[in-house]
Design an enzyme around this catalytic site. Structure first.
Site, PDB file in Angstrom:
ATOM      1  N   ARG A 166     -37.963 -35.789 134.824  1.00 50.66           N
ATOM      2  CA  ARG A 166     -37.944 -36.510 133.553  1.00 50.66           C
ATOM      3  C   ARG A 166     -38.955 -35.866 132.605  1.00 50.66           C
ATOM      4  O   ARG A 166     -40.040 -35.423 133.020  1.00 50.66           O
ATOM      5  CB  ARG A 166     -38.334 -37.958 133.820  1.00 50.66           C
ATOM      6  N   THR A 170     -26.496 -38.620 128.091  1.00 53.16           N
ATOM      7  CA  THR A 170     -26.802 -37.990 129.360  1.00 53.16           C
ATOM      8  C   THR A 170     -25.578 -37.371 129.975  1.00 53.16           C
ATOM      9  O   THR A 170     -24.481 -37.578 129.518  1.00 53.16           O
ATOM     10  CB  THR A 170     -27.365 -39.041 130.326  1.00 53.16           C
ATOM     11  N   ASP A 223     -37.329 -43.110 123.962  1.00 55.76           N
ATOM     12  CA  ASP A 223     -37.081 -44.046 125.063  1.00 55.76           C
ATOM     13  C   ASP A 223     -38.301 -44.910 125.362  1.00 55.76           C
ATOM     14  O   ASP A 223     -38.210 -45.857 126.151  1.00 55.76           O
ATOM     15  CB  ASP A 223     -36.678 -43.289 126.329  1.00 55.76           C
TER      16      ASP A 223
END
Length: 582
Positions: A99, A397, A439
Site C-alpha cells: 500500500r 482498483t 483515502d
C-alpha cells in the site's frame, strides 16, 4: 456530496485472476494453470509466463504489469496494492502489503485550510494527493520470496504490449472521456491519452514508449531503478511541479527522494474466519476488506439464508454489511499507527451479540459502531478509544487471481485510487501517479487521519477460501468501498444460494454500506427483486452505476479449475486455462 460519496463515485478497480481457458471468453475450465482478467493482453501475458514454467506469482506480476499498459486508469506502477499468496507445498497463506504511504512531510492537518477540510476535487487532481508508490517494491518482494523468475522475464510481455501498442476499446475510450477534465489538466497525460483535445478514437493503436522504458529499466536494474535515480527524480519533480497545461494551477506536493528510497513492503499474516465449512482468508490491515467481509460472514452464519425467501435473504445480507461497515469506519486504520480491535471484530461471540441488533424484517437505520473490546482477549489493547466518526473510503482498483499447475494461488488487488489517479503522467516514463492520500479522512479525531509514513485505510479484499484444507475458490473485485460488498455478495451467491461462480459474479449487485440508500446497478430499479426489497424499507441511490469487476477461480473436486471473469461489466473479461503438460 460528501468526501466519501465522491470517493465512491470515482472508485475504479480491476480484478485479475489467473486460472485458465480459451481466449475471448469470461469462463474457462481445464486442468492446468488458469488466468482471468478484464484484459485479453494481461491474460495472455500471464499464460505466456505459465507456459514457460513460471509459477502463479511470476504470472501474476506479468499480468499486473500488462494491466498497467492496457488499463492505466485503474492501476500501474504509480500506485500500490495487496497480494495474497497460497503456497501449495507449505499449505499456508501469506500477504504482501505494498500500500502507498504518506510522504514524510505529512501531518494530520495536511488537508486542512483555514480550519476546514480542503476541497476534495481540487486535492484529488494534484501533487498533494500522491503517496509513495509501493507496487514495484511489492512485486520485488513477491518475486524474490515466492517467485521463480526475474523482473527481466516477467516484464517482457508487458514491454512488448507497451512498445507495439494495443487497440483502444470502447471501454477505454469511455473512461478517457469520463476523466478528460482531470487528465487534460496535465500536458504529459494529454499527450499520451488524447489527440487534438479528444479521446483517442476506437481502434487506435496506443503505444506507450515511456512505460516500456520504465519497465526496461526495472528489468535491468531491479526495484532500485524505480526508487532511486532518474525515474525517482522524475516522480519527485512531477509531484513538486506538476506538468500543468497553460493557465492551470494545481496544488503541489512534497514527495522526497528519501521517501522513495525508504519505502518498504510488509509481509503480513492474513485474517481468517470460517463460514459454512469454509476457511476464508482475507487481507489484514491497513485494508479493512478482509475484516469487514469476515465480520459480515460471521453475522450471516446465524441465518439459514438458503431457506429464506430471496428478498429476506438479501435483506439479511445487506443488514450484515451495514453493521460491518459501521465497525469498519469506526475502528480500522494502519496497524502501525492504530491498535485496532481486530480479534474482537472477528470473534464469533461478538457476532452473536451484534446479530441481536439486526432487524430481520425491515431495513435498519444508520447503525452505530458496536463494542468489540470485551471480545478482544488481547491485553496489549490498553483501553477503549473514544467513538470515532463514521466515514467511508476509497476508489478505483484492479483485482487479479492466478493459479498454477502446482496448486499455488495469487489473489491480487492493486490500484492508483480514482480513475486516472492524480491525473499526472510522469514525464518520460508513461505511468500515472496515484492520488491515494485522498483515502485518508481529512480531519479527526479518527483512526484514519493522515500522518507521515502512514498507509491510508483500504477496502481491497482479495479472498482465498479453503474447504477440508484444500483450495475451494478465490475471488476479488475493484470498486472502492463497494469491493467489500461485491466480494461478500459473491460468496453468499456461491456458497449459500448454490450459484455456479459465473452466475454468482454476473448477478445484480446491491451495495449497502451503512447509508440511508443502497447502491444498485442500472436496470435494477423497478425489477421484481427491487420491488420486493422496497417493501422491506430499502431505498436506492439516485444514480445507478456499474458495481465492481470481479474475477474468480474455482478449484473443482475432480482436480480441474474454472476461471471466471465478468460477462458484462467493464467489458467482457478474458479467462484462459492452460493445457496440462503430460
Amino acid at each position: 456530496m460528501t468526501h466519501a460519496a465522491r470517493r465512491l463515485a470515482l472508485a475504479c478497480t480491476i480484478v485479475l485472476i489467473v486460472p485458465f481457458a480459451r481466449a475471448g471468453t469470461p469462463v474457462a475450465s481445464g486442468t492446468g494453470g488458469a488466468v482471468a482478467t478484464i484484459s485479453e493482453q494481461a491474460s495472455q501475458s500471464a499464460m505466456a509466463i505459465l507456459d514457460k514454467g513460471g509459477n502463479a506469482v511470476d504470472a501474476a506480476v506479468a499480468a499486473a504489469a500488462t494491466l498497467g499498459v492496457t488499463d492505466p486508469y485503474s492501476c500501474g506502477i504509480g500506485g500500490g496494492g495487496f497480494m495474497m499468496i497460497y503456497l501449495a507445498r507449505d499449505k499456508r497463506v501469506i500477504t504482501v502489503d505494498h500500500r502507498e504511504t504518506a510522504p514524510s512531510s505529512f501531518t494530520p492537518s495536511v488537508f486542512q485550510e483555514n480550519g476546514k477540510d480542503s476541497d476534495f476535487d481540487a486535492t484529488l487532481a494534484s501533487g498533494a494527493s500522491v503517496g509513495v508508490p509501493g507496487t514495484v517494491r511489492g512485486w520485488h518482494e513477491a518475486l524474490s520470496r515466492y517467485g521463480t523468475m526475474s523482473f527481466k522475464q516477467v516484464l517482457a510481455p508487458a514491454i512488448g504490449v507497451a512498445s507495439k501498442g494495443f487497440a483502444v476499446s470502447e471501454n477505454f475510450r469511455r473512461m478517457s472521456a469520463e476523466n478528460q477534465k482531470k487528465l487534460q489538466l496535465f500536458t504529459s497525460s494529454s499527450a499520451l491519452y488524447f489527440k487534438d483535445g479528444k479521446p483517442l478514437p476506437l481502434g487506435t493503436v496506443l503505444k506507450n514508449p515511456g512505460l516500456a522504458k520504465a519497465y526496461r529499466e526495472i528489468a535491468a536494474q531491479g526495484q532500485k531503478a524505480f526508487y532511486q535515480g532518474p525515474m525517482a527524480r522524475a516522480m519527485v519533480e512531477a509531484v513538486a511541479r506538476p506538468p500543468v497545461a497553460a493557465g492551470v494551477r494545481v496544488r503541489a506536493g512534497k514527495l522526497s527522494m528519501a521517501d522513495l528510497a525508504n519505502y518498504e513492503a510488509r509481509i503480513r499474516q492474513p485474517v481468517k474466519t470460517t463460514y459454512r465449512g469454509y476457511e476464508v482468508y482475507g487481507i489484514p490491515l491497513p485494508s479493512s476488506g478482509g475484516i469487514a467481509v469476515g465480520e459480515a460472514l460471521n453475522l450471516l452464519e446465524g441465518y439459514n439464508l438458503k431457506a429464506l425467501p430471496r428478498a429476506s435473504a438479501e435483506h439479511v445480507y445487506m443488514e450484515a454489511s451495514r453493521l460491518a461497515f459501521a465497525d469498519r469506519n469506526a475502528y480500522l486504520a494502519d496497524p502501525e499507527y492504530v491498535d485496532a480491535p481486530v480479534a474482537g471484530l472477528l470473534s464469533k461471540e461478538y457476532a452473536a451479540r451484534r446479530r441481536a441488533q439486526m432487524n430481520a424484517e425491515r431495513a435498519g437505520p444508520k447503525a452505530l459502531a458496536g463494542d468489540p473490546y470485551p471480545f478482544q482477549n488481547d491485553p496489549s489493547v490498553p483501553q477503549r478509544p473514544q467513538a470515532a466518526r463514521l466515514m467511508a473510503d476509497n476508489a478505483h482498483t484492479t483485482h487479479l487471481a492466478v493459479s498454477d499447475k502446482e496448486g499455488n494461488i495469487v489473489a491480487y488487488t492493486f490500484t492508483i485510487e480514482s480513475w486516472g489517479g492524480s491525473g499526472i503522467v510522469v514525464p518520460g516514463y508513461g505511468f500515472l501517479l496515484n492520488n491515494e492520500m485522498t483515502d485518508f479522512d481529512f480531519s479527526g479525531p479518527h483512526p484514519n487521519v493522515p500522518e507521515a509514513g502512514k498507509r491510508p485505510r483500504s477496502s481491497m479484499a482479495p479472498t482465498i477460501a479453503l474447504k477440508n484444507g484444500k483450495p475451494a475458490f478465490t475471488v476479488g473485485s475493484p470498486g472502492g468501498a463497494t469491493i467489500i460488498t461485491t466480494v461478500l455478495q459473491t460468496i453468499v451467491n456461491h456458497v449459500d444460494f448454490g450459484m455456479p461462480m459465473d452466475k454468482a459474479i454476473n448477478a445484480p449487485r446491491l451495495s449497502q454500506r451503512n447509508d440511508v440508500t443502497t447502491d444498485v446497478e442500472p436496470g435494477f430499479g423497478g425489477s421484481a427483486q427491487a420491488l420486493a426489497l422496497e417493501k422491506l424499507g430499502y431505498k436506492w441511490a439516485a444514480k445507478p452505476q456499474e458495481i465492481g469487476a470481479a474475477n474468480a477461480i474455482v478449484f473443482n473436486a475432480d482436480g480441474s479449475v474454472t476461471a471466471v471473469s465478468e460477462g458484462k461489466r467493464h467489458g467482457v473479461g478474458s479467462a484462459l486455462v492452460q493445457k496440462s503438460a503430460n
